[in-house]
Design a protein around this motif. Sequence first.
Motif, mmCIF file in Angstrom:
data_model
loop_
_atom_site.group_PDB
_atom_site.id
_atom_site.type_symbol
_atom_site.label_atom_id
_atom_site.label_comp_id
_atom_site.label_asym_id
_atom_site.label_seq_id
_atom_site.Cartn_x
_atom_site.Cartn_y
_atom_site.Cartn_z
ATOM 1 N N ASN A 105 0.816 -1.221 0.000
ATOM 2 C CA ASN A 105 0.000 0.000 0.000
ATOM 3 C C ASN A 105 0.851 1.274 0.000
ATOM 4 O O ASN A 105 0.356 2.364 0.251
ATOM 5 N N ILE A 106 2.144 1.129 -0.239
ATOM 6 C CA ILE A 106 3.014 2.311 -0.349
ATOM 7 C C ILE A 106 3.549 2.388 -1.772
ATOM 8 O O ILE A 106 4.129 1.432 -2.276
ATOM 9 N N ASP A 107 3.313 3.530 -2.406
ATOM 10 C CA ASP A 107 3.625 3.657 -3.836
ATOM 11 C C ASP A 107 5.113 3.637 -4.155
ATOM 12 O O ASP A 107 5.532 3.027 -5.124
ATOM 13 N N ASN A 108 5.864 4.364 -3.339
ATOM 14 C CA ASN A 108 7.242 4.620 -3.740
ATOM 15 C C ASN A 108 8.259 3.980 -2.800
ATOM 16 O O ASN A 108 8.124 4.072 -1.586
ATOM 17 N N ILE A 109 9.241 3.337 -3.399
ATOM 18 C CA ILE A 109 10.345 2.760 -2.638
ATOM 19 C C ILE A 109 11.613 3.462 -3.104
ATOM 20 O O ILE A 109 11.889 3.558 -4.295
ATOM 21 N N GLN A 110 12.359 3.950 -2.122
ATOM 22 C CA GLN A 110 13.515 4.786 -2.441
ATOM 23 C C GLN A 110 14.834 4.027 -2.249
ATOM 24 O O GLN A 110 15.016 3.336 -1.256
ATOM 25 N N ALA A 111 15.735 4.176 -3.217
ATOM 26 C CA ALA A 111 17.084 3.612 -3.096
ATOM 27 C C ALA A 111 17.921 4.564 -2.245
ATOM 28 O O ALA A 111 17.721 5.763 -2.275
ATOM 29 N N ALA B 260 23.007 1.770 -5.685
ATOM 30 C CA ALA B 260 21.773 2.561 -5.850
ATOM 31 C C ALA B 260 21.196 2.329 -7.242
ATOM 32 O O ALA B 260 19.986 2.162 -7.419
ATOM 33 N N GLN B 261 22.055 2.290 -8.252
ATOM 34 C CA GLN B 261 21.561 2.035 -9.608
ATOM 35 C C GLN B 261 21.010 0.604 -9.711
ATOM 36 O O GLN B 261 19.944 0.377 -10.293
ATOM 37 N N THR B 262 21.712 -0.335 -9.136
ATOM 38 C CA THR B 262 21.252 -1.725 -9.135
ATOM 39 C C THR B 262 19.890 -1.832 -8.439
ATOM 40 O O THR B 262 19.027 -2.616 -8.848
ATOM 41 N N ALA B 263 19.703 -1.026 -7.394
ATOM 42 C CA ALA B 263 18.457 -1.045 -6.618
ATOM 43 C C ALA B 263 17.230 -0.742 -7.486
ATOM 44 O O ALA B 263 16.110 -1.147 -7.151
ATOM 45 N N ALA C 129 20.633 3.165 -16.786
ATOM 46 C CA ALA C 129 19.882 1.969 -16.381
ATOM 47 C C ALA C 129 18.639 1.777 -17.243
ATOM 48 O O ALA C 129 17.882 0.818 -17.049
ATOM 49 N N GLY C 130 18.416 2.681 -18.184
ATOM 50 C CA GLY C 130 17.285 2.522 -19.097
ATOM 51 C C GLY C 130 16.009 3.208 -18.636
ATOM 52 O O GLY C 130 14.932 2.920 -19.141
ATOM 53 N N PHE C 131 16.125 4.124 -17.703
ATOM 54 C CA PHE C 131 14.949 4.838 -17.215
ATOM 55 C C PHE C 131 15.048 6.321 -17.569
ATOM 56 O O PHE C 131 16.133 6.827 -17.865
ATOM 57 N N GLU C 132 13.887 6.978 -17.497
ATOM 58 C CA GLU C 132 13.875 8.413 -17.718
ATOM 59 C C GLU C 132 13.934 9.113 -16.368
ATOM 60 O O GLU C 132 13.066 8.897 -15.520
ATOM 61 N N PRO C 133 14.959 9.938 -16.134
ATOM 62 C CA PRO C 133 15.041 10.635 -14.849
ATOM 63 C C PRO C 133 14.073 11.820 -14.819
ATOM 64 O O PRO C 133 14.013 12.579 -15.777
ATOM 65 N N ARG C 134 13.311 11.941 -13.746
ATOM 66 C CA ARG C 134 12.390 13.081 -13.619
ATOM 67 C C ARG C 134 12.473 13.658 -12.218
ATOM 68 O O ARG C 134 12.359 12.936 -11.223
ATOM 69 N N GLN C 135 12.676 14.971 -12.187
ATOM 70 C CA GLN C 135 12.663 15.642 -10.884
ATOM 71 C C GLN C 135 11.240 15.664 -10.348
ATOM 72 O O GLN C 135 10.283 15.829 -11.111
ATOM 73 N N ARG C 136 11.080 15.481 -9.046
ATOM 74 C CA ARG C 136 9.758 15.439 -8.440
ATOM 75 C C ARG C 136 9.698 16.406 -7.265
ATOM 76 O O ARG C 136 10.734 16.901 -6.807
ATOM 77 N N ASP C 137 8.494 16.612 -6.760
ATOM 78 C CA ASP C 137 8.369 17.355 -5.505
ATOM 79 C C ASP C 137 8.199 16.362 -4.359
ATOM 80 O O ASP C 137 8.316 15.149 -4.544
ATOM 81 N N CYS C 138 7.886 16.896 -3.188
ATOM 82 C CA CYS C 138 7.796 16.059 -1.998
ATOM 83 C C CYS C 138 6.652 15.049 -2.080
ATOM 84 O O CYS C 138 6.650 14.030 -1.408
ATOM 85 N N TYR C 139 5.642 15.366 -2.920
ATOM 86 C CA TYR C 139 4.472 14.486 -3.039
ATOM 87 C C TYR C 139 4.610 13.514 -4.213
ATOM 88 O O TYR C 139 3.640 12.905 -4.630
ATOM 89 N N TYR C 140 5.800 13.457 -4.759
ATOM 90 C CA TYR C 140 6.080 12.583 -5.903
ATOM 91 C C TYR C 140 5.350 12.992 -7.173
ATOM 92 O O TYR C 140 5.117 12.193 -8.059
ATOM 93 N N PRO D 177 32.808 7.393 -15.199
ATOM 94 C CA PRO D 177 33.019 5.993 -14.818
ATOM 95 C C PRO D 177 31.899 5.083 -15.322
ATOM 96 O O PRO D 177 30.804 5.539 -15.620
ATOM 97 N N THR D 178 32.207 3.804 -15.411
ATOM 98 C CA THR D 178 31.182 2.828 -15.784
ATOM 99 C C THR D 178 30.150 2.777 -14.663
ATOM 100 O O THR D 178 30.470 3.054 -13.513
ATOM 101 N N THR D 179 28.917 2.427 -15.013
ATOM 102 C CA THR D 179 27.894 2.287 -13.977
ATOM 103 C C THR D 179 27.675 0.795 -13.704
ATOM 104 O O THR D 179 28.168 -0.064 -14.440
ATOM 105 N N ALA D 180 26.904 0.517 -12.662
ATOM 106 C CA ALA D 180 26.624 -0.873 -12.282
ATOM 107 C C ALA D 180 25.999 -1.640 -13.445
ATOM 108 O O ALA D 180 26.295 -2.814 -13.663
#
Lengths: 356, 371
Positions: free
Chosen positions: A284-290, A300-303, A342-353, B277-280
Amino acid sequence: MDKLNSIIEKVKENQRIDVNEGLALFRQADFLTLARLANHKRFYYHPDKIVTYVVDRNINYTNICASGCRFCAFFEPPNQDHDRAKGYIISKQDLFDKIQETVGLGGTQILLQGGMHPDLKIEYYIDLLTYIKENFDIHIHGFSPPEIDFITKKSSLSISETISILKKAGLASIPGGGAEILCDDIRQKVSPNKCSSSEWLEVMRQAHLQGMRSSATMMFGHLEKDFHIFEHMDKIRTLQDETRGFTAFIPWTFQPDNTKIAVKKKTSVEYLRVLAMSRLFLDNIDNIQASWVTQGDKIAQTALFFGANDMGSTMIEENVVASAGVDFMLSKEELTRLITRAGFEPRQRDCYYHLL
Amino acid sequence: MKLPPVSDMSVSMFIDKRLERIYSKVLKGSRLSKEDGICIYETHDLIGLGQIANHVRRSLHGNKAFYIYNQHLNYTNICKNRCRFCAYARDRKEKGAYAWSIEEIEKRLLERIDEPVNELHIVGGLNEDLNFEYFIDLLKTVKRIRPGATIKAFTSVEIDYLSNLAGVSLEETIQSLKNAGLEMMPGGGAEVLNSRIHEELFPRKINHERWLEIVRAVHKAGIKTNATLLYGHIETIEERVDHLITLRELQDETDGFSAFIPLAFHSGNTKLSHIPPTTAMDDLKNVAAARLMLDNFDHIKAYWVMIGEKLAQVALSFGADDLDGTIIEEKITHMAGATSAKGLTKDQMEDMITKAGFEPVERDSFYHPMN
């Protein structure tokens, strides 16, 4: 094995698992099986290949703390000769400069946390918040439950009154710190002077009831056993069923250097297993943070493949974990590069995601 | 020993459906193609890829994860090649340049004589002040002081140089070194087996045809070697895959390679310091790609010095079965800004492996377990 498979089936069908099932899955499942399940769940909740982050700064208004937690390398005890000791309370000028710099760097919020300073009462906090709000239009994410509990007792208020007063003065949301492990037998050993687990939860309940959102954290890898980890997550999940006030869950590992708890540091595989379990257990929690602050950029990237969908903060300043001998720094450019690679799109968010 | 496929072959095993084809090839024991290799490097389905590589890794080695108690000896950093990616080399007159005398080598060995070192990893620059006798002396000295340890020394680049120095054929050079105590060779100096990269990054070093010729001769002389790939600089995915296929073909011919070690490029203090650097993701994919493409190699190493201890531990589930050595005094990667420890104790090594869910096996140079 049949038992394990039936738990895995439940997870795949998005059914809730209980503490014993969580514990069995955690102990028995192969590392990559946990990853696959957590990754699957992450995309179930967040089908878009987006990983979020927030630009903010940690401001520690004081390091003087009466709590004296055994895992902490940051605090200075009260009543020291402060010329000699390293205790401080932040000056208005320093506070102003730090926030100004944060805004200049595209920051949208500040994380305002500090020690339990025995001389500070509610008036100090009201003044602090008012000063910030008068000078800046910035989101204040501040005062973890132990601080609110401490202010409450110090000023002879109720938890609900304290929150209401702080909210009126400008507090917008509450960080989930100070939870450590929400089991009193463990808290007695690692942070005996800090609020109890029920008090921690009560602060969050009252904040949520007043319409404030908060995050939740878990610090593991000190004196807890595996089942405490699941008891902790169960308490968070139960409160979330009631209030829906938690935005995110952030597990991180205890950093033993310069502290009074002599244990081996948790390894990256152990961290990733717990992280994956938090995604699977906290349905029931939307976001999990590395936690790059404790794990470094690579883990952190592996996470991001072990259940995490958020990289946390660029953290223009971080003092507490750094005091325990861990000093990873990541610029916004580096953080977004990790996410992109890692193949994702980085997006800046606010405190409420919410995406900015 | 072949393990059955991962029991749960449900749809959710792969997010990237292209991996299903690779997985079914792996299960049938068919060799992966160049296109498969490119797909492995391109996919963003890290966990799907990890599961296939882990399947192969477990079929070969079960739950075992190897490490060795070793010592590095970098006898000189003076090098005439001055490759653009190197932060270690110095010119003869440059500050920090050094070359160890035989007495200094002896001293360094004796300093750690009470430790259970099983392998000496010996590599250095191409230093024109050292003659061929020095190298023979070096090997004999190490053997005299550490008779029980294996000498793993000299990359193909050094062998080529030594052959010129001795003024004898490659075969005779190898034989002389072998007679003096050389038992195994590391895999360095290959970088990327590709002319474009050779021209751009290390024009003065031997080219890839020569590298292969030397390794072939070394294998023929009955000396096992490792192989490496330096990734994370200017190479393309296709060039990485070609490199792996070239090694795989040579291995078909000689069966002389022991382990493959993907080497993550560190740009600090090099002429390529603008490269991040290379990443994981890069590091884990290179481990998995090696495990899947190099179907005739027994071992894939996660070299903790280069990818960090934390990620090396994770890499054990992405195709790696060996964490390399305890080392203690790593120099070359640290000169380029590596932030990993300079050495790990046996306890730290075993702890990392156990907590990753594997069984630690301390090995000798030839993967025999130590008791």
